[in-house]
Each structure stands twice: as C-alpha cells, then as structure tokens.
Design an enzyme around this catalytic site. Structure first.
Site, PDB file in Angstrom:
ATOM      1  N   ASP A 186       0.863  -1.170   0.000  1.00 13.86           N
ATOM      2  CA  ASP A 186       0.000   0.000   0.000  1.00 13.86           C
ATOM      3  C   ASP A 186       0.907   1.229   0.000  1.00 13.86           C
ATOM      4  O   ASP A 186       1.354   1.676   1.050  1.00 13.86           O
ATOM      5  CB  ASP A 186      -0.884  -0.047   1.253  1.00 13.86           C
ATOM      6  CG  ASP A 186      -1.853   1.102   1.345  1.00 13.86           C
ATOM      7  OD1 ASP A 186      -1.817   1.999   0.486  1.00 13.86           O
ATOM      8  OD2 ASP A 186      -2.648   1.123   2.309  1.00 13.86           O
TER       9      ASP A 186
ATOM     10  N   ASP B 166     -17.761   3.843  -0.525  1.00 10.23           N
ATOM     11  CA  ASP B 166     -16.495   3.569   0.166  1.00 10.23           C
ATOM     12  C   ASP B 166     -16.766   3.312   1.651  1.00 10.23           C
ATOM     13  O   ASP B 166     -17.910   3.118   2.067  1.00 10.23           O
ATOM     14  CB  ASP B 166     -15.543   4.756  -0.062  1.00 10.23           C
ATOM     15  CG  ASP B 166     -14.089   4.347  -0.121  1.00 10.23           C
ATOM     16  OD1 ASP B 166     -13.669   3.510   0.687  1.00 10.23           O
ATOM     17  OD2 ASP B 166     -13.350   4.887  -0.972  1.00 10.23           O
TER      18      ASP B 166
ATOM     19  N   ASP C 160     -10.581  -3.614  -1.115  1.00  9.63           N
ATOM     20  CA  ASP C 160      -9.478  -2.643  -1.039  1.00  9.63           C
ATOM     21  C   ASP C 160      -8.539  -3.069   0.095  1.00  9.63           C
ATOM     22  O   ASP C 160      -8.864  -3.983   0.875  1.00  9.63           O
ATOM     23  CB  ASP C 160     -10.052  -1.254  -0.772  1.00  9.63           C
ATOM     24  CG  ASP C 160      -9.097  -0.130  -1.122  1.00  9.63           C
ATOM     25  OD1 ASP C 160      -7.972  -0.415  -1.580  1.00  9.63           O
ATOM     26  OD2 ASP C 160      -9.477   1.040  -0.945  1.00  9.63           O
TER      27      ASP C 160
ATOM     28  N   ARG D  25      -7.679  -4.475  -5.239  1.00  5.39           N
ATOM     29  CA  ARG D  25      -6.478  -3.662  -5.440  1.00  5.39           C
ATOM     30  C   ARG D  25      -5.229  -4.535  -5.502  1.00  5.39           C
ATOM     31  O   ARG D  25      -4.329  -4.292  -6.294  1.00  5.39           O
ATOM     32  CB  ARG D  25      -6.326  -2.603  -4.342  1.00  5.39           C
ATOM     33  CG  ARG D  25      -5.252  -1.575  -4.682  1.00  5.39           C
ATOM     34  CD  ARG D  25      -5.251  -0.401  -3.732  1.00  5.39           C
ATOM     35  NE  ARG D  25      -4.827  -0.767  -2.390  1.00  5.39           N
ATOM     36  CZ  ARG D  25      -4.709   0.098  -1.384  1.00  5.39           C
ATOM     37  NH1 ARG D  25      -5.005   1.377  -1.582  1.00  5.39           N
ATOM     38  NH2 ARG D  25      -4.332  -0.289  -0.194  1.00  5.39           N
TER      39      ARG D  25
ATOM     40  N   ASP E 253      -3.808   4.134  -6.234  1.00  5.68           N
ATOM     41  CA  ASP E 253      -4.104   5.520  -5.874  1.00  5.68           C
ATOM     42  C   ASP E 253      -3.210   6.491  -6.639  1.00  5.68           C
ATOM     43  O   ASP E 253      -2.126   6.852  -6.191  1.00  5.68           O
ATOM     44  CB  ASP E 253      -3.936   5.695  -4.367  1.00  5.68           C
ATOM     45  CG  ASP E 253      -4.927   4.829  -3.601  1.00  5.68           C
ATOM     46  OD1 ASP E 253      -5.958   4.479  -4.180  1.00  5.68           O
ATOM     47  OD2 ASP E 253      -4.658   4.499  -2.440  1.00  5.68           O
TER      48      ASP E 253
ATOM     49  N   HIS F  83     -12.906   7.928  -9.879  1.00  6.97           N
ATOM     50  CA  HIS F  83     -12.807   7.801  -8.420  1.00  6.97           C
ATOM     51  C   HIS F  83     -12.062   9.009  -7.873  1.00  6.97           C
ATOM     52  O   HIS F  83     -11.264   9.634  -8.582  1.00  6.97           O
ATOM     53  CB  HIS F  83     -12.085   6.502  -8.072  1.00  6.97           C
ATOM     54  CG  HIS F  83     -12.044   6.189  -6.603  1.00  6.97           C
ATOM     55  ND1 HIS F  83     -13.092   6.475  -5.754  1.00  6.97           N
ATOM     56  CD2 HIS F  83     -11.082   5.606  -5.838  1.00  6.97           C
ATOM     57  CE1 HIS F  83     -12.785   6.075  -4.532  1.00  6.97           C
ATOM     58  NE2 HIS F  83     -11.568   5.554  -4.555  1.00  6.97           N
TER      59      HIS F  83
END
Length: 954
Positions: free
Chosen positions: A285, A428, A542, A602, A618, A676
């Site tokens: 991440d 979300d 996610d 993801r 992202d 998004h």
C-alpha cells in the site's frame, strides 16, 4: 482507497502520526525498503559479484561453459522419467544435493522445479495449487514417446539434450553438467538461457546456529531489522536466485505492478534511463507512489515476455514470496551457448536476475513463437479471463465517499438528467457502521434495499467496499464468529490472533489460506448474511495487500503464522488474491443458479484474472499520472491481468476541467472504466465542470457504450484464447521494430488504434504513426489514411484520435440508453472498414450477460466477413444446438442488424441484395464520398443477429 484522512480514522490512529503525515504528493521513501535494506537480496548480490570477480580473475568471459558458477550436475544423476528430465545439482562447497525436475508440457511449455533432495523441513509449495489451472493437477504433458534424450561431450563437458516438436517449434532443451546451465533452443536458436551468467544460488535449509553467530557469517540470515520492526526468521535463510537470459531480444515486458515504462528498463550496468534499483514484486500500500520507478506497488505478477521481430517468448516464475528482478542489456552478448562455446554472440541479449525469499523454485518457459501462441500457453497454466458481468464493462461512478442515501440517489438522478449513461455507483468505507464491514450506517443509509431497488429500476448496480481487516469488537458478529472459529491469522508465536491497525482501529485479518475460513467469509456475502444487500449489490476489495498501518512497510510482519504453520513471507503476494477469490465465490453462489460475480481488487497475483477486475491504485490528478496509466494498463494486460483500469481523474488532488476531459477520453479505452476521487477532493462528477466540458465527457462515455458489443466480444476472445484486451503496438505489428517500446498509443483488440491526448496544451499537435501496408480510418469522420504513415494530427478538446484498422468489422449499438442493461435488446450496427484488398473480418458475441448458461450453448456468436462485395454472417464453430441455445435464440429473436456502414469501397455502389433463410430481397443503399474517402450505408437490412445471412453489393 488510500491512507484517508477522516476525523474518525485520525482518532483511532493517532499513534500513526508518521504515516498520516504524508500529505505531499510524494511517497515517503523511508517507509519502504530498498534492495540494500533486504538481507536476502544483499546475499545474492554479493554472490553474483563474487561470481563475476572470480570469472575475471580466471581471465574468462562470463559464458555458459566458462562461468565460475559453483553448481554442477552430479555424475550419473540424469535420467528421463516419462515426460520429466530428472537431475541432481550440488554446490561445490555446500554439498547439499538439489533435486531438479524438468517437465515437458503440451504446446512446448517447459517447467523447471527445484529444491533440496532431502529438505530439512518442507518448503511452502501451495502456490502452485492456488494459482495453476485445477491446482496444477491436470496440466497437459507432452507425450513421453515424443521426447528423446541424448548425451554428448562438447569441449570436454557433458551435455544432455532432450529434443521434441510441437505445432510451432522444433525445440530442444540442453543441460550442461559443469557448471549446471540450461538452454531452451527454438528452431535452432538458443532463446531462453538459465544460469548462463552463473548467478544460480540456492540457500538450503539448515539448523539454526548456536550462540557463536550465524551460519557462515551469512548477512541477516536469522534475524533482520527494518526501522523498529524485527523479522525473527525462525526458518533461517531459504532464498534462491537464478539468471534468465533472452538471447536475440532487446525488449522485455510485464512483471507488473510498477509505475514504469512498457519496455522494462535496465537496473544494472547503467545506460540511458536505467534505474538504480531492481524491479520489486511485493504487494504494498504505497501512499502517493512515484512515477518512473521499479518500486513495488499493489499487485505482483511474475510473468515476463520477450519480443523481437521473429518471435515472442515468456517466463513465468511461480513464487508468491518477495521477489526482486534485475535487468541488464548487452548489444553483443558474451553469453556462451552450446553452438559457440567460448565465443561472443552477435545477438543482443536481455539478462534478468530473479531472486525470491522462500518457497520452491518453479519456473515455466513459454516458447511462443507468436503472441497468440504465447497467451494460449500461459492460459493453459493460469486459465483465461472469464466472461464478466456485462454491466461491469460500463461506466462506474465512485468517490470516497458519497455522503448518504440521498446523495447516492441525487447522483443517479443527475446522471440521468444530463443523459450520461452509467452502470454502477460505488460506496467507500464511510457507508458502514464504524468501519464494520457487512453493515450500514443506519443514520446515513436508513433503507439500503430501497436505494438499490431504485437504482436497479433503470439497470444500475451498487458496489460497496468490504476490506479484509475486521474490527476487533466482541459485539461485532463477523469478528466474534471468526474469532470463535479460529479463523484469524496468528501472531509469530502462533498463540494468539495477529493484531494491527487499519481503518477501524484495532483489527484482525481472516486467514484465507485456511479453506474453512475462506468458505466462511464467502458465505458472509450471501443475501441472508449480508443485511441490506440485494442481487444488485457487488463488492470492492481494497487494502488487501494487506495494508496494516502500524506494520513494516505498511503491511504484515513476515514471520506471523498462517494456516498450516506457514509464515506470511511465503504467501504475501497471494494474500490479496485469496480474498478476491473468496469474495467472488460468495457472490457467485448467493443465488440459484449461480451468477457471474463482479469484484474489484487492489492487490493481485497471477490467477487473479479469474476472480474479477483490478485497478492501478491511488494515482494523482496530474498529466504525468494520466500518461503513466497507459503503460501500467498495458503491462498488466501483457501479464494476463486484462480487466484493469486507472482511476479516471486521478484519486488525489483536483483535476482541471481540461485534464478531467482528457482523462475520460482515455479512460473509455481502459478495460475497467471507473472515475474515483479522494474524500478531500472537490466534487467532480461529469456535470460539475459545466460546458463545454460536460458535452465532451458525455460524448466520451457515450462512445464507450456504443462500443460495448465490441468490448464484450473482445472479452469473449480473451476467455477463449488468453489474448489481451488492450495491446501494445508490437503485439499486433510484431515486425515493426520502431513500435517495440511504444507506450503512448495502443490497440484495443486488433481493430482499433487509440492515440490519446496527454498534454496540457490542447493545441499541441500529436505524433501519430500508422503501421503496416494498410488503410486506416478515422473512427469518427471515416477519413482514410494510407499507411505506413507518420505525421502530426491536431487534437482540440473536442477531438480524439482513434483509428479503425482496414480489414476490420466493428459491431456497435447506436441507441443511447441510461445503462448497458437497457441496451441488451437494442439492434446492432456493423461498421465494415475495408482493407486494401477489399476484405474485412470480425465477430459478434452475445449472451445474457449475467449467468453461466453460455457454457451450455446459450449464446450467439457470429463470424462476419466481407469479400467480393458480400457481407456474410455465419455461426462460429463453437455454436452447438442445445435447449439452452434455442431458448436464448428465442429471447433474442427480435434483435436485428439495423444498419451496415461500409467504409473504403473504391467503386460507387447502387444496389444491395439480402439473402436470409433462403429468402432474397432488395434493400436500400446510399453511397457517398470520393474514391479515397467513401462510405456506403445500408439502412435497416433487417437481418436478425442469430440468423445466417449475406448482403451482396453491386
């Protein structure tokens, strides 16, 4: 979604100040390791440097026969056992035999597996069961009778040769004994070489030393510290590395995910644009990641493809542990081979050095020679991308977060008011009750079922996020059931649940390696368990790298325990895929009969394509990230992860109206098309920017919907052949060397070339190269361009550069509706773009878009061809008469072809005759344009999509 700065999260996560302080648009590099901070990589780098130094001291070139590699085949250990060549290999000093098995599979695939002949303890080997088709149990092997083993002496060294043939290659595998090397020789040319640089190194399992220190002084072998975290490494060193070289190739591709160029850059040896770090595969991440970097991101697919003007080959390195890959290039290679021992090759070569921390060495060599052959071979191993739900190909409207039920319905109403088609609206983490997944915030969403029913009325779906971390709360049913059943990942001692921080605060993680735990989490997605869900609700996974806010590199400690006692290090890169699979299984089985799921993930690995879509993570609202999305999406497709997209508009920051417009104009060509935005950004739904931007964005989205029949047919092709949906230029034009590193334009299937505008200056001309001796047509104006052609095109904000390839037939649906579901019975338009020889081909595939009945024949699949001024529709060979097919044909009995547009006919035409079901009739035809830019339109030929028919023009 990424390190989101909401008040509730900050209250929970006050201790993670260092993490949440990352507010600039730059990654916090100190949170993530470089190769110099990874002990197993350092050890292999030291070994490789030692091999090179010893070779230099011996006055030798680093060649296959002369490298200073200490590994040799033990005498008299080589034999052919059916379809498998077996050998024992041993380090000259360690004296721990390794058992190597070289298996010969169907289609020329070669598999090489290796580990200790008598391991001190088992190595993690479940990756093959979790990734390969049918768990690897039903791989197709070459006939033992087609293999022939011979051994001979070459320059005093023993060489073992297994010769075989497949439909495309005359091939042999050549293994030298001293040192151990392997060459895969295709059509008398060495193509893939193993250990030709002598970098093979296998750290055998061993007992932990006493108080005197580490075994042989090994660097970080039994303990390693990164910042405040210590990895205890109870199993000690167990990594392995191998150099794999592609002889005759200058370009390699794949191994996503990285924000890097399509053609992988060199990481050692310097050179233009070379990186100073290896490519890393370790799902992470990464907050506001860098561009043009080999650092690890959210997904890992260890599949690399090499291409030159003659062939395409690949290597699949099946390992789920942390992996580093160095890339070097040599214009005139010093790699030796069995044809030219001790001499320098004139062939360019890309050499790669793969290093994994743990597990079993398991490598597949794929011979191609064409891209189509290669992807059929890869699909034999990991399966194809299955047909998705049809709605998933439409437009997805998302942000973190739509505020409440009224906000969701207001967005739905606004999209309809502005006549913007869409298929899915997303929620979300804020829709939940305190970040407890499978729940709703009842104050914000008092009646989620009624909300979903209103969306569904016009064919719209809802997606909710369900992350893998489970809030530690004894009153929370999900946590309590998982805890009571022992379903959570354990700490390093194996005595208690592993605990970390994520959005809910203190959290635990379900252990998806445990089949009972995976089955249990799947059941939570069933309609009777997931309160407030309906059949129109789908799921977003996610944070499943997994992201752990207070963990090393924002992830799990490597030495914590999974089902079976395995450490997290062994399976890190498949953790997200296992959750993706469990979620998809739950959605698939929640209704009877089963229906196709839709799940976005993801994190991903090889095999994730079986379970749904992924996105690039992202990104940021700037032109650089817009440009970077193209090679990222292409690299994923090269590696077999087809259903992928990037966040339209950029997740972080506020895009300008021009950037937003250009991103939609590119985003409609991503296989997965979703807008998004971060919670701190301004609202940016398509109407927010006003005119002229609203019209440009609406036109782009409508373009996507017009082409849904083409996209769905492409998915059908991918589900059968494994071919990518969006393709680098080299894949369609394999001999065009100037296209081998091209990553600013791309093909969608074989018929459409997209050259997106990615510069802030709308008046900046765009360089376009139209390859091959063929006609190309502007897909909007139908202007003709004769290739090969390289020129600049103007592209104002209302203009997009999209070209149809001569020789293609593209199906569309021209009636604009609010969703793909409302278009399902609409008529078809066929665009025939004629080649220079006056021909064209294409296909059309239709099914119900949601069930698995197509597997029993419930589909329409037509092969379309245009030749001698006659357009013909015939069923594909896969069309089989069955009750399911007859039922589907009845359901589609009124769906017709309402228009045919033939572009590029050189001679004027005045008449068209239709033959359908033995009946002949004349139909209206209109011809316009010049000899070069002609367009012939047949209005309403009224032929049915499910029938055989032909239309002859004169």
């Amino acid at each position: 979604m990424k390190l989101k700065r909401s008040t509730a999260s900050l209250l929970y996560l006050a201790a993670t100040v260092s993490l949440l302080a990352q507010v600039g648009l730059a990654v916090k590099q100190e949170d993530f390791k470089t190769s110099e901070q990874v002990a197993f990589y350092r050890r292999h780098r030291a070994f490789a440097d030692g091999v090179a130094k010893e070779s230099q001291l011996l006055g030798k070139s680093v060649s296959a026969s002369q490298t200073a590699s200490p590994y040799s085949v033990l005498q008299d250990s080589v034999y052919l056992d059916g379809h498998t060549l077996v050998a024992s290999v041993q380090h000259g000093t360690d004296k721990v035999p390794l058992k190597l098995k070289v298996s010969f599979l169907d289609k020329g695939i070669v598999r090489i597996r290796g580990q200790e002949a008598d391991p001190l303890k088992p190595r993690f080997d479940d990756t093959q069961k979790l990734v390969l088709r049918d768990g690897g149990a039903n791989l197709k092997y070459a006939s033992a009778g087609s293999l022939q083993l011979t051994s001979e002496a070459v320059n005093g060294e023993t060489v073992h040769i297994v010769s075989f043939r497949d439909a495309n290659n005359t091939a042999s595998l050549r293994m030298t004994e001293r040192p151990w090397t392997v060459e895969y020789v295709l059509n008398n040319k060495p193509s893939i070489l193993l250990n030709s640089k002598g970098l093979f190194h296998f750290e055998h399992l061993r007992e932990k030393p006493g108080a005197d220190g580490e075994v042989d002084g090994a660097d970080g072998a039994w303990e390693e510290t990164f910042r405040s975290w210590t990895d205890t490494k109870p199993r000690g060193p167990e990594s392995f590395g191998l150099d794999i070289s592609f002889s005759g190739y200058e370009h390699v591709y794949g191994i996503p995910e990285h924000a890097s160029s399509l053609s992988l850059k060199s990481t050692r040896g310097g050179g233009k644009d070379a990186y100073s770090q290896p490519y890393r595969l370790y799902n992470l991440d990464v907050f506001e990641h860098d561009l043009d970097s080999p650092m690890a991101l959210y997904g890992s697919i260890p599949f690399m493809v090499a291409h030159n003007a003659e062939s395409t080959v690949g290597v699949f390195w099946l390992n789920a542990a942390e992996t580093w890959i160095d890339v070097t290039r040599e214009k005139s290679s010093t790699l030796g081979n069995l044809f030219r021992l001790g001499t320098a090759s004139k062939e360019p070569t890309v050499s790669t050095h793969w290093i994994s921390e743990s597990g079993v060495m398991d490598i597949f060599l794929l011979p191609g020679p064409s891209a189509a052959d290669l992807y059929r071979q890869y699909a034999e191993l990991v399966e194809q991308t299955p047909l998705p739900r049809e709605f998933a190909l439409g437009y997805h409207q998302c942000r973190w977060n739509y505020l409440d039920q009224a906000d969701v319905l207001a967005v739905n109403d606004k999209l309809q008011e502005h006549a913007i088609p869409y298929d899915v609206i997303w929620l979300d983490i804020e829709h939940t009750d305190g970040k407890r997944y499978f729940t709703w915030d009842s104050g914000k969403f008092p009646d989620p079922v009624a909300m979903q029913k209103k969306l569904a009325y016009n064919g719209h779906q809802l997606v909710t996020v369900v992350d893998p971390h489970i809030k530690r709360d004894t009153e929370y049913r999900i946590w309590k059931e998982a805890n009571d059943n022992g379903y959570f990942v354990k700490n390093k001692e194996g005595t208690d649940n592993f605990q970390g921080w994520c959005w809910p605060g203190d959290s635990n993680w379900v252990d998806y390696l445990n089949p009972d735990a995976a089955s249990w989490i799947s059941s939570q997605f069933h309609l009777d368990k997931y309160n407030g869900s309906t059949p129109n609700l789908f799921v977003w996974n996610d944070m499943n790298e997994p992201s752990v806010f207070n963990g090393p590199e924002i992830s799990m400690d490597k030495d914590i325990k999974h089902y079976g006692g395995w450490e997290h290090r062994d399976l890190h890169n498949i953790f997200g895929m296992l959750y993706h699979k469990a979620t998809a299984d739950g959605l698939r089985t929640r209704e009877s009969p089963d229906k196709r799921p839709f799940v976005l993930s993801r994190a991903y690995f090889a095999g994730s394509q079986r379970y749904g879509a992924v996105w690039t993570g992202d990104n940021a609202a700037n032109w650089e990230h817009l440009r970077a999305s193209i090679p990222m999406v292409l690299s994923n497709n090269v590696a077999g992860m087809h259903f992928v997209g990037a966040d339209v508009g950029g997740f972080f920051g506020n895009p300008t109206p021009e950037l937003m417009t250009r991103w939609y104009q590119l985003g409609i060509w991503y296989p997965f098309f979703r807008a998004h935005a971060h919670i701190d950004t301004k609202r940016r739904e398509p109407w927010v920017f006003g005119e002229p931007y609203l019209s440009h964005i609406r036109n782009a989205i409508r373009e996507r919907y017009r082409l849904l029949p083409y996209w769905y047919t492409l998915f059908r092709e991918a589900s059968l052949t494994g071919m990518p949906l969006v393709r680098p230029m080299w894949m369609e034009f394999p001999k065009e060397t100037s296209m081998f590193s091209e990553d600013s334009s791309f093909m969608v299937g074989s018929a459409i070339l997209v050259v997106p505008a990615t510069d802030a200056d709308a008046n900046q001309p765009i360089d376009v190269r139209l390859p091959t001796q063929e006609n190309w047509y502007d897909i909007h104006s139908h202007a003709t361009y004769i290739a090969p052609l390289k020129r600049q095109f103007a592209s104002d904000l209302a203009t997009t550069l999209v070209f149809a390839r001569g020789g293609s037939i593209i199906p569309t649906r021209e009636r604009q509706r609010g969703s793909s579901e409302l278009m399902r019975r609409d008529p078809i338009t066929l665009y025939v773009y004629v080649s220079r020889t006056g021909t064209a081909t294409g296909s059309l595939y239709l099914d119900d878009g949601e069930t698995y009945s197509y597997q029993n024949g419930a589909f329409i699949e037509r092969e379309l061809s245009f030749e001698n001024a006659t357009l013909t529709s015939r069923p594909s060979p896969r069309t089989k008469l069955s009750p399911e097919q007859l039922e589907f044909l009845k359901a589609m009995s009124k769906v017709r072809v309402e228009r045919v547009v033939i572009v590029g006919m050189r001679n004027p035409l005045t008449k068209a005759v239709v033959v359908e079901n033995g009946q002949t009739r004349d139909i209206e035809l209109a011809y316009a344009g010049s000899k070069l830019d002609s367009e012939c339109t047949i209005r309403d030929p009224a032929v049915l999509v499910g029938n055989d028919w032909e239309i002859t023009l004169s």
